[in-house]
Enzyme design. Structure first.
Site, PDB file in Angstrom:
ATOM      1  CE  LYS A 252      -4.257   0.666   2.518  1.00 15.64           C
ATOM      2  NZ  LYS A 252      -4.489   0.431   3.700  1.00 15.64           N
TER       3      LYS A 252
HETATM    4  O1  G3P Z   1      -7.479   1.710   5.114  1.00 18.71           O
HETATM    5  C1  G3P Z   1      -7.968   3.073   5.001  1.00 18.71           C
HETATM    6  C2  G3P Z   1      -8.999   3.578   5.653  1.00 18.71           C
HETATM    7  O2  G3P Z   1     -10.266   2.177   5.561  1.00 18.71           O
HETATM    8  C3  G3P Z   1      -9.248   3.856   6.968  1.00 18.71           C
HETATM    9  O3  G3P Z   1     -10.651   3.730   7.243  1.00 18.71           O
HETATM   10  O4  G3P Z   1     -12.006   5.301   9.450  1.00 18.71           O
HETATM   11  O5  G3P Z   1      -9.464   5.829   9.178  1.00 18.71           O
HETATM   12  O6  G3P Z   1     -11.246   6.513   8.065  1.00 18.71           O
HETATM   13  P1  G3P Z   1     -10.712   5.447   7.795  1.00 18.71           P
END
Ligand code: G3P
Length: 218
Positions: A83
């Site tokens: 990633k």
């Molecule tokens: O893994 C990346 C993403 O899904 C993060 O989500 O909830 O931290 O905005 P969030």
């Protein structure tokens, strides 16, 4: 449509796998930090547990650092997807890693223009963050619609991975829009099961049979 779990919690991953509903896992530095364990070992442990793709993120932000960390992540297991953030060095690393057979998930995507760049760079996955767009007063799912329609116009191999999912409606909309993958916090995977009429209906079926006083074999 594939479901990934967006977590570094081994118990959550084991449960999702037991349910037969987890096609892969995405992690990020924040999720791994919550576990309080070693960075590389955590990605390796998850990649051994999960048969499908497991995204492990680079911590470096410069091209050379991302190349080095990307190769080290990819060497952990065959199913590791590297990633990288959506930056110029990040997209440069996507192309260079691909030349060595290493596939990348481009993260922190907040616009269709960025998604177009990632596809041109050769990303295996693009991760638009729908919840974080909702948080700043935009509609995250509008971005998914834009990206899906742009990618459909061309022969890109890049899969649309809906990230920053906050609730079941995001998942349903991702399906309606034809996104390839949604990566779900474990809580959202659990929420997908829920409907009050399912619980009420099940209670009623069992109560009706219990009233007969007979067993399963009778
Ligand atoms: O893994 C990346 C993403 O899904 C993060 O989500 O909830 O931290 O905005 P969030």
């Amino acid at each position: 449509m594939e479901f990934f779990l967006d977590t570094a919690d081994i118990q959550e991953i084991e449960t999702g796998l037991e349910w037969g509903l987890v096609d892969g896992v995405t992690t990020n530095p924040s999720l791994i930090a919550k576990q309080g364990k070693s960075y590389l070992k955590t990605v390796q442990e998850i990649a051994r547990l999960v048969p499908g793709p497991v995204s492990g993120e680079v911590l470096a932000t410069d091209f050379a650092g991302m190349m080095d960390q990307g190769k080290r992540l990819a060497a952990l297991a065959e199913n590791v997807i590297v990633k990288v953030p959506l930056t110029p060095p990040g997209l440069r690393a996507v192309g260079k890693l691909l030349e060595q057979g290493i596939r990348c998930n481009v993260t922190l995507c907040f616009s269709a223009a960025q998604a177009l760049l990632a596809a041109k760079a050769g990303a295996a996955y693009i991760s638009p963050f729908v919840g974080r767009l909702d948080d700043v007063g935009e509609d995250g799912m509008d971005l998914i619609e834009e990206i899906v329609s742009i990618y459909q116009n061309y022969d890109f191999d890049t899969k649309v991975l809906v990230a920053s999912v906050r609730h079941p409606i995001h998942v349903v909309q991702a399906g309606q829009l034809g996104a390839d993958v949604a990566t779900l916090p474990f809580k959202v995977l659990e929420q997908l099961f829920k409907h009050p009429l399912t619980d009420i209906g099940l209670d009623r079926f069992l109560a009706d049979w219990q009233k007969t006083g007979k067993s399963f074999e009778d």
